[in-house]
Design an enzyme around this catalytic site. Structure first.
Site, PDB file in Angstrom:
ATOM      1  N   ASP A  43       0.835  -1.195   0.000  1.00 14.26           N
ATOM      2  CA  ASP A  43       0.000   0.000   0.000  1.00 14.26           C
ATOM      3  C   ASP A  43       0.878   1.256   0.000  1.00 14.26           C
ATOM      4  OD1 ASP A  43      -2.000   1.956   0.531  1.00 14.26           O
ATOM      5  OD2 ASP A  43      -3.189   0.461   1.602  1.00 14.26           O
ATOM      6  N   THR A  84      -6.375   3.982  -2.218  1.00 16.01           N
ATOM      7  CA  THR A  84      -6.241   2.577  -1.831  1.00 16.01           C
ATOM      8  C   THR A  84      -7.327   1.679  -2.407  1.00 16.01           C
ATOM      9  OG1 THR A  84      -5.064   3.145   0.197  1.00 16.01           O
ATOM     10  CG2 THR A  84      -6.184   1.015   0.156  1.00 16.01           C
ATOM     11  N   ASP A 168      -9.448  -3.333   5.865  1.00 18.59           N
ATOM     12  CA  ASP A 168     -10.538  -4.172   5.354  1.00 18.59           C
ATOM     13  C   ASP A 168     -10.648  -4.068   3.836  1.00 18.59           C
ATOM     14  OD1 ASP A 168     -11.867  -1.665   5.038  1.00 18.59           O
ATOM     15  OD2 ASP A 168     -12.898  -1.897   6.955  1.00 18.59           O
ATOM     16  N   ARG A 169     -10.542  -2.854   3.275  1.00 23.99           N
ATOM     17  CA  ARG A 169     -10.681  -2.700   1.825  1.00 23.99           C
ATOM     18  C   ARG A 169      -9.557  -3.392   1.058  1.00 23.99           C
ATOM     19  NH1 ARG A 169      -9.687   2.331   4.173  1.00 23.99           N
ATOM     20  NH2 ARG A 169      -7.822   3.496   3.478  1.00 23.99           N
ATOM     21  N   HIS A 317       2.025   8.791   4.482  1.00 18.29           N
ATOM     22  CA  HIS A 317       1.086   9.872   4.787  1.00 18.29           C
ATOM     23  C   HIS A 317       1.658  10.802   5.865  1.00 18.29           C
ATOM     24  CE1 HIS A 317      -2.661   9.527   2.584  1.00 18.29           C
ATOM     25  NE2 HIS A 317      -2.635   8.206   2.708  1.00 18.29           N
TER      26      HIS A 317
END
Length: 557
Positions: A43, A84, A168-169, A317
């Site tokens: 990610d 994401t 979760d995604r 981030h």
């Protein structure tokens, strides 16, 4: 006259009989299939970081992928809203957002005008864990299937598709409609699933969680892996992450603890911004391989393991990819991957597996870093921007709050009020577009009528934004930031989501000795190519929405 050869009748009958025998259908040997396909998504990893720090990688992680696999250095998430959920939805569907329907981590639902989370489904809850209404519990919003779904369809659901992520995604959108997704619960430090997938946990999951593996890091610190000299070219911490008064936690060493002195949700949440969540995720993947016998399917069919590693996104981030924290995390992740590949070789055999590694999006540097190098960069207060747009449109057309909702880059207009005022929606859209394009940090904007008619400029940016827009889930006006500008307040950190190369260019590795030719490639490639390529190698049809191509030039004959 042609010189035909004439055959005697007897000879002819013998020849025809022999030909008929030769032409009889012969059993076809199916092409060799991998026992396991491992699809990994890091990610928030820009390809630029892989290239910049490659000389410091160890022997078994990224370097192994570079040396034993195909490395597509010019691979892109080929759509304009690089976040994401959109990136994860793309990896195994091979589809663009206009088709798969995942246009952001959240969007404004057309009926209610309220925020809809990408994997929200209020008919399902987390299994045995407290669930909020907007938590991610199913792939209901994903409008197309995945490569894993097609694989399972082709063999009567005998293949297993299991995914795991810190978000979760990340897990749900890789798992597709028929796989099983597990995700990290930052309230408890355990891994959970939802009632969409099952009614009770398998024993191997229960055993994993009962061991409380997240607790082992309490009281430990994340310290730099390499000597100090290795980080000398990284951005100064005071530039990318200035300390607030009394703030001591945004510098190395990062302590894994909580204010209460106890194992609590704040501690488990803190693990997300460290290499420790990645280790937990890979440990759960190991447990899944053993617990589900992945790669050893008794039906002799391939299995799929999806792994989404979330920590790099949280760190980028907070500090930006130019920071020492991001630099070190990538080195820590490299060593974690090396260990995982070693264990995968022992349990399944890398000669029996295909490994794919990519990212859901890249990352820009912090605006302050760009400014220090004389770039035009900055931050745009999204709330103020929309309030000012609302005031401009209201004054121009004598309307009352014509902007009904927004989740930037999408803005929603009150079409009912516009029609009642005798106005054309396209006129109001274009008024918004013209006003937005004049604001600091905004490069351009597109209206719904433009996007519905495919009338955006035929540029790279226009094409990417058109692909990112879905007529049901996207807004009535979609804006594009200028390069190096981001939406958000504050004075530190950065975010992604733009159509520029720093957000679209991601690493793409494909490794599998029997199926993939190793070597680097500078050819333009899309993440959308992964699903068609894997489908081809597995001998199944591509997912319904796939628009990528088979990377045939890197396949073994």
């Amino acid at each position: 006259m042609p010189n035909f050869i004439r055959l005697a009748p007897v000879a002819l009958s013998v020849t025809l009989a022999a030909a008929a025998h030769a032409a009889a259908p012969q059993p076809l040997s199916p092409p060799a299939q991998p026992k396991l396909v491992v699809v990994m998504v890091v990610d928030g990893l820009p390809n630029e970081q892989v290239l910049r720090y490659r000389s410091q990688f160890g022997a078994g992680g990224f370097r192994r992928l570079m040396e034993q696999g195909a490395y597509f250095q010019n691979a892109h998430q080929a759509h304009g809203v690089t976040v994401t959920a959109v990136g994860h939805a793309t990896v195994l569907t091979g589809a663009y957002p206009y088709m798969h329907g995942i246009v952001g981590n959240n969007w404004i639902a057309a009926g209610t005008k309220e925020s809809m989370y990408c994997t929200e489904d209020r008919e399902h809850t987390y299994l045995g864990v407290k669930t909020q209404p907007s938590d991610g519990t199913s792939p209901r919003n994903l409008r197309v299937n995945t490569m894993g779904d097609e694989l399972r369809y082709s063999n009567g659901n005998q293949s297993k598709v299991v995914t795991v992520s810190g978000k979760d995604r990340g897990a749900i959108l890789l798992a597709g409609k028929t796989g099983t997704a597990y995700m990290y619960a930052d309230d408890t430090g355990q891994f959970m699933t939802s009632t969409y997938y099952m009614k009770s946990y398998p024993q191997w999951v229960t055993r994993f969680n009962e061991a409380k593996p997240a607790d082992q890091f309490y009281g430990k610190s994340w310290t730099p892996l390499l000597p100090a000299a290795a980080y000398e070219h990284d951005a100064d911490d005071d530039l990318v992450a200035p300390r607030a008064t009394g703030e001591e936690r945004n510098r190395f060493p990062f302590a894994m603890a909580s204010d209460s002195g106890q194992l609590d949700s704040k501690y488990y949440n803190r693990l997300r911004s460290s290499p420790f969540l990645d280790k937990l995720t890979l440990d759960f993947a190991r447990a899944a391989i053993a617990g589900e016998n992945l790669g050893k399917n008794p039906a002799g069919v391939p299995d799929v393991l999806g792994i989404s590693l979330s920590s790099h996104d949280y760190i980028n981030h907070a500090y930006g990819p130019e920071s020492r924290a991001s630099h070190d995390h990538l080195q820590q992740l490299d060593r974690l991957l090396a260990s995982f590949f070693t264990d995968l070789d022992k349990s399944v055999g890398l000669d029996n597996a295909i490994v794919v590694l990519t990212a859901d999006h890249g990352f820009p540097n912090t605006p302050e870093f760009y400014q220090s190098r004389q770039f035009d960069a900055g931050r745009v207060d999204g709330k103020k921007l929309v309030a000012d747009l609302n005031a401009h449109l209201a004054a121009t057309y004598k309307l009352v709050k014509p902007v009904t909702a927004y989740l930037l880059p999408n803005i929603h207009l009150d079409y009912e009020q516009i029609a009642q005022a005798g106005l054309k929606r396209e006129d109001v859209e274009q008024a918004a577009v013209r006003w937005l394009a004049k604001q600091p940090g905004i490069a351009d904007a597109y209206g719904r009528t433009q996007l519905e008619n495919g009338a955006v400029p035929r540029t790279r940016i226009g094409t990417l934004m058109q692909r990112a827009w879905n007529r049901d889930n996207s807004g009535d006006v979609m804006l594009v930031m200028k390069p190096y500008w981001i939406i958000g307040g504050g004075k530190s950190g950065t975010t992604h989501g733009a159509p520029y190369a720093y957000d679209t260019n991601v690493p793409l590795f494909m490794m599998g000795k029997r199926w993939i030719k190793p070597g680097p490639s500078g050819a333009y490639t899309e993440v959308q190519d992964i699903a068609p390529t894997l489908s081809y190698l597995l001998g199944v049809r591509p997912p319904a929405g796939a628009e990528g191509r088979v990377l045939a030039e890197f396949l073994q004959k």
